[in-house]
Scaffold this active site. Structure first.
Site, PDB file in Angstrom:
ATOM      1  N   ASP A 110       1.151  -1.621   0.648  1.00  0.00           N
ATOM      2  CA  ASP A 110      -0.138   0.087   0.129  1.00  0.00           C
ATOM      3  C   ASP A 110       0.729   1.098   0.157  1.00  0.00           C
ATOM      4  O   ASP A 110       1.490   1.390   0.971  1.00  0.00           O
ATOM      5  CB  ASP A 110      -0.692  -0.341   1.415  1.00  0.00           C
ATOM      6  CG  ASP A 110      -1.696   1.259   1.324  1.00  0.00           C
ATOM      7  OD1 ASP A 110      -2.738   1.354   0.122  1.00  0.00           O
ATOM      8  OD2 ASP A 110      -1.297   1.941   2.307  1.00  0.00           O
TER       9      ASP A 110
ATOM     10  N   GLU B 212       1.282  -0.488  -4.746  1.00  0.00           N
ATOM     11  CA  GLU B 212       0.793   0.779  -4.863  1.00  0.00           C
ATOM     12  C   GLU B 212       1.386   2.267  -4.677  1.00  0.00           C
ATOM     13  O   GLU B 212       2.102   2.554  -4.216  1.00  0.00           O
ATOM     14  CB  GLU B 212      -0.197   0.577  -3.966  1.00  0.00           C
ATOM     15  CG  GLU B 212      -1.336   1.981  -4.720  1.00  0.00           C
ATOM     16  CD  GLU B 212      -2.194   2.282  -3.603  1.00  0.00           C
ATOM     17  OE1 GLU B 212      -3.147   3.370  -4.089  1.00  0.00           O
ATOM     18  OE2 GLU B 212      -1.907   2.532  -2.121  1.00  0.00           O
TER      19      GLU B 212
ATOM     20  N   VAL C 181       3.172   3.093  -1.678  1.00  0.00           N
ATOM     21  CA  VAL C 181       4.589   3.165  -1.179  1.00  0.00           C
ATOM     22  C   VAL C 181       5.158   4.217  -1.734  1.00  0.00           C
ATOM     23  O   VAL C 181       6.555   4.446  -0.879  1.00  0.00           O
ATOM     24  CB  VAL C 181       5.371   1.981  -2.226  1.00  0.00           C
ATOM     25  CG1 VAL C 181       4.634   0.600  -2.057  1.00  0.00           C
ATOM     26  CG2 VAL C 181       5.160   2.198  -3.650  1.00  0.00           C
TER      27      VAL C 181
ATOM     28  N   HIS D 276     -10.636  -0.363  -4.730  1.00  0.00           N
ATOM     29  CA  HIS D 276     -11.874  -0.326  -3.495  1.00  0.00           C
ATOM     30  C   HIS D 276     -11.426   1.209  -3.579  1.00  0.00           C
ATOM     31  O   HIS D 276     -12.199   1.857  -2.653  1.00  0.00           O
ATOM     32  CB  HIS D 276     -10.837  -1.151  -2.683  1.00  0.00           C
ATOM     33  CG  HIS D 276      -9.349  -0.203  -2.491  1.00  0.00           C
ATOM     34  ND1 HIS D 276      -8.638  -0.693  -2.681  1.00  0.00           N
ATOM     35  CD2 HIS D 276      -9.081   0.268  -1.077  1.00  0.00           C
ATOM     36  CE1 HIS D 276      -7.379  -0.730  -2.358  1.00  0.00           C
ATOM     37  NE2 HIS D 276      -7.396   0.483  -0.949  1.00  0.00           N
TER      38      HIS D 276
END
Length: 572
Positions: free
Chosen positions: A241, A278, A243, A373
């Site tokens: 997530d 990501e 980075v 999401h």
């Protein structure tokens, strides 16, 4: 009873005492800040660490938190997932899901009952949103505080092992979303143990100390956690997530170090393991091989592709969509991976990114998608594209992603145009934190022109319940029709070798800005899409392989409004 060594890195307190199974045992400290003691305890003993005579705290590396993140940890006899051969991520179709809303029950075991749907759909990997332990019963999972433990309401660590095994038996790989850039606000006791955090901040909380004084044990904490998911739970890779929030000023970036150790573990286990970043940076260094100066990650999310497709199809232009929307932008993004690389961004008001070397880095190192999401749940009311676009527009978006050279990803329910939203929800038990979360969400979107009363309260249990998929609709009407189209697109992608060509310098695109059509040429195939509401004649012809409406194929192909057709071209 069996002998067990307990250990914890805690350089901050003067004393550390183990509390286990109702008894207390002094621990011995070594020069590196680690405390250890070996005692006889039951295999499922509850335990915690007493720092300087304060109340006991859970283990930072807790394997299980049966009573929540504020209570004692519990030993968990490791139940490793059964061996399997594994599969590579490159060119796959990935299915992102949230365990709590994927089914009514919201557990791993309930999710297993829906895996045959994913097999029939044709996907290759399931990607789980974070399942680490976080405060409250339900939430997105990005506020985890005990990274080694599995959220108990989902089924705990044993439930995750059962889920992974069930996926592997069906030939599905499993990816896991891991958050190493910040800690949640409820149950974060790590600063009491040592310098896990820095003075810097991320948009979601204090930053992790990966480059400051005493950061080596913190880096080890992250890497050991990542490897544990893959070694003991059988996870096939991690989605890392945000980075860009991992600020590392050392000579060897944490991501490079993690990638090196992941590759070594893959060789040891004899199966592929993948790290997917990501990143908000559009920096190809993440996916450039290490022998060419990169970090050597397997892939990264590509929001530019999402933005280019979504704006061209939907017409939305607000916020960070401002730089997208034209057919030229769509064509440029599809052929170059990143649209803004090295160019001026009106949204950011500066240059952004670095060009992708399309002759050296295959498109399969980038993930393309029409929903995630984030792109659904971080809208003000969590509305999906299927709640505002017609069948044809949804079909065109699917064709552009699944007909592209990129590794593809779907978000749960996308394949049948789910009518249920995916909203931001939380269940913080602390009243002040709950109130701050709800008020902050309303204020954030009010600044962008949304009426505060329209913003769902993330703490309202109804917000969570509304976000659960309605599986009954998947087999009805246009939902069933769209689902079959997704199955056919994935089958074509899997069976025709031309769709497996990963090289962007071999992708040819034609488009018309006025009539709003675009054609992706994939070897002998043409993926022709009409983004306008009116019929258009597209200068391509051939054998019709798949379509979302009834095209007329002659000297050219007449596409109905909001439709696509895939043809095997007459010219081969």
């Amino acid at each position: 009873m069996s002998e067990h060594e307990f250990s914890v890195w805690a350089p901050t307190p003067e004393t550390v005492v183990l509390e286990a199974d109702g008894n207390r045992y002094p621990m011995s400290r070594s020069d590196d800040g680690w405390w250890r003691v070996t005692v006889e305890v039951p295999a499922d003993a509850r335990y915690g660490f007493v720092l300087d005579d304060a109340p006991p705290l859970p283990d930072p590396r807790s394997p299980r938190q049966p009573d929540g993140v504020h209570e004692l940890s519990q030993l968990w006899p490791t139940e490793s997932a059964a061996p399997w051969a594994g599969r590579a991520v490159a060119g796959a179709v990935i299915y992102e899901l949230h365990v709590g809303t994927f089914t009514g029950a919201g557990t791993f075991d309930a999710a297993v009952e829906r895996l045959d749907h994913l097999v029939a759909l044709g996907v290759d990997f399931v990607e789980l949103m974070p399942v680490n332990a976080f405060g409250g019963n339900h939430g997105w999972g990005y506020d985890g505080v005990l990274w080694y433990a599995v959220h108990e309401p989902y089924g705990g660590p044993s439930g995750l092992v059962r889920f992974v095994d069930a996926c592997h038996r069906r030939g599905l790989g499993v990816l896991l979303d891991a958050v190493f850039n910040h800690l949640g606000p409820s149950g974060n006791y790590l600063p009491k143990f040592g310098p896990y955090l820095t003075a810097g901040r991320t948009p979601w909380g204090e930053a992790i100390n990966i480059a400051g004084a005493d950061s080596d044990p913190v880096r080890r904490y992250i890497i050991d956690c990542a490897l544990r998911w893959m070694r003991h739970f059988g996870i096939d890779g991690l989605r890392l997530d945000a980075v860009h929030a991992l600020v590392d000023t050392t000579a060897v970036h944490l991501l490079e170090e993690l990638a090196t150790e992941t590759d070594a573990l893959a060789q040891e286990l004899g199966r592929p393991l993948s790290l997917i970043a990501e990143s908000d940076l559009n920096d190809p260094r993440l996916i450039t091989p290490r022998d060419r100066g990169g970090y050597g990650l397997a892939a990264q999310w590509d929001d530019d592709i999402h933005h280019a497709i979504h704006t061209a199809v939907s017409g939305e232009r607000q916020g960070y969509y401002a730089d997208f929307g034209s057919m030229q932008t769509l064509a440029t993004t599809l052929t170059h991976g990143f649209f803004h690389a090295g160019t001026y961004s009106s949204f950011r008001r500066r240059r952004h990114g670095r060009p992708l070397d399309i002759a050296q880095i295959p498109a399969t190192r980038l993930l393309a998608y029409t929903c995630t999401h984030d792109q659904v749940g971080n809208r003000a009311i969590g509305d999906r594209p299927s709640q505002s676009l017609d069948f044809g527009q949804l079909a065109v978006k699917a064709a552009l992603v699944l007909g592209s050279p990129y590794t593809a990803m779907l978000f749960m329910g996308e394949e049948w145009g789910a009518s249920t939203p995916f909203q931001f929800f939380s269940s913080h038990p602390e009243p002040e934190l709950a109130r701050a979360t709800a008020e902050g969400r309303k204020a954030e979107f009010a600044d962008h022109g949304w009426a505060a009363d329209d913003i769902p309260d993330p703490q309202d249990p109804a917000t969570f319940q509304r976000s659960k998929l309605d599986w009954d609709e998947a087999g009805t009407g246009e939902h069933a029709r769209l689902l079959q189209l997704y199955r056919d697109l994935i089958a074509l992608r899997r069976t025709e070798p031309d769709f497996a060509n990963p090289w962007l310098d071999q992708l040819r695109i034609e488009f018309d800005e006025t009539d709003r059509w675009i054609v992706m040429h994939r070897g002998a195939f043409a993926v022709a899409c009409n983004l306008s509401e009116h019929p258009v004649a597209v200068p391509v012809t051939g054998e019709l392989m798949l379509s979302s409406a009834e095209p007329k194929v002659g000297e050219s192909t007449l596409l109905q409004g909001h439709s696509f057709a895939i043809l095997r071209r007459d010219d081969g």
